[in-house]
Design a protein around this motif. Structure first.
Motif, short mmCIF file in Angstrom:
data_model
loop_
_atom_site.label_atom_id
_atom_site.label_comp_id
_atom_site.label_asym_id
_atom_site.label_seq_id
_atom_site.Cartn_x
_atom_site.Cartn_y
_atom_site.Cartn_z
N ALA A 188 0.84 -1.21 0.00
CA ALA A 188 0.00 0.00 0.00
C ALA A 188 0.87 1.25 0.00
CB ALA A 188 -0.93 0.00 1.21
N ASP A 189 1.93 1.23 0.79
CA ASP A 189 2.88 2.34 0.88
C ASP A 189 4.15 1.81 1.54
OD1 ASP A 189 2.72 2.66 3.82
OD2 ASP A 189 0.74 3.50 3.45
N PRO A 190 5.20 2.63 1.64
CA PRO A 190 6.46 2.13 2.20
C PRO A 190 6.38 1.57 3.62
CG PRO A 190 6.88 4.12 0.98
CD PRO A 190 5.38 3.96 1.04
N THR A 191 5.38 1.98 4.41
CA THR A 191 5.29 1.46 5.77
C THR A 191 4.92 -0.02 5.80
OG1 THR A 191 2.95 2.08 6.05
CG2 THR A 191 4.61 3.71 6.70
N GLN A 192 4.41 -0.56 4.70
CA GLN A 192 4.04 -1.96 4.62
C GLN A 192 5.18 -2.84 4.09
OE1 GLN A 192 0.91 -2.80 5.81
NE2 GLN A 192 0.99 -0.64 6.35
N ASP A 193 6.24 -2.20 3.62
CA ASP A 193 7.39 -2.89 3.04
C ASP A 193 8.32 -3.37 4.16
OD1 ASP A 193 9.72 -3.62 1.69
OD2 ASP A 193 9.68 -1.90 0.35
#
Length: 198
Positions: A188-193
């Protein structure tokens, strides 16, 4: 008689300036958890420029003289150039908005994002730390122009080039298995990576 008084006033002024300057830096909540600058001289060594990965207007994936392009991971750069050549045959030009970045530049972008979005948590949806950013390692590129990102959305997997984040349609990285299996599911965005969880 006046000389000691003038010298005393200058010293008092210098002490006040140092105390106020130190207090201003210390009280900044938005940079409290950022790592110190590698130069050891404050937030940065001066204006950031091309040597740090800042990209001037009009740069393409073929501009070897621009560090943001030249310092990209060689397999990524090779795939980008192959894709850009094919896209050019379709009348589409790849411009580079961002590529490799120095840790200092990445931290500056994070500071600006924290200021813009109001918190480290919200900023993390758009900008990773220097320790976690694939831009700092040369493993990511941000492609400009909507025609180019649309072309990559349709054809990028054939070159191993994949959009990684739903909220960043311009951000591409090389995924070797994509040429056979297609691009992996996007975060969804970098925080999910998981790479940004360091």
């Amino acid at each position: 008689m006046w000389r000691p008084l003038v010298v005393g006033l200058i010293l008092v002024g210098a002490v006040v300036a140092v105390v106020l300057g130190y207090g201003g830096v210390k009280s900044s909540p938005s940079t409290a958890s950022l790592p110190p600058s590698p130069t050891g001289r404050g937030e940065h060594r001066g204006a950031l420029g091309e040597a740090d990965g800042v990209v001037p207007d009009g740069v393409t994936v073929f501009d070897d003289a621009v560090p943001a392009v030249a310092h990209l991971d060689p397999p990524l750069l090779k795939a980008l150039r192959r894709a850009a050549t094919a896209a050019g045959d379709d009348g589409v030009r790849f411009s580079v908005n961002s590529g490799w970045r120095s840790p200092e530049y990445q931290n500056e972008l994070l500071r600006k994002a924290i200021s813009k979005y109001g918190s480290e948590d919200e900023a993390a949806r758009w900008v990773a730390t220097a320790a976690a950013s694939p831009h700092v390692s040369g493993d990511a590129v941000d492609i400009g122009r909507s025609a180019a990102t649309a072309w990559l959305s349709e054809h990028g997997a054939a070159y191993g080039l994949c959009q990684i984040y739903e909220n960043e349609p311009w951000h591409y990285e090389l995924r070797a298995g994509a040429t056979d299996r297609g691009c992996p599911r996007r975060y969804a965005d970098p925080t999910q990576d998981p790479r940004t969880q360091r």
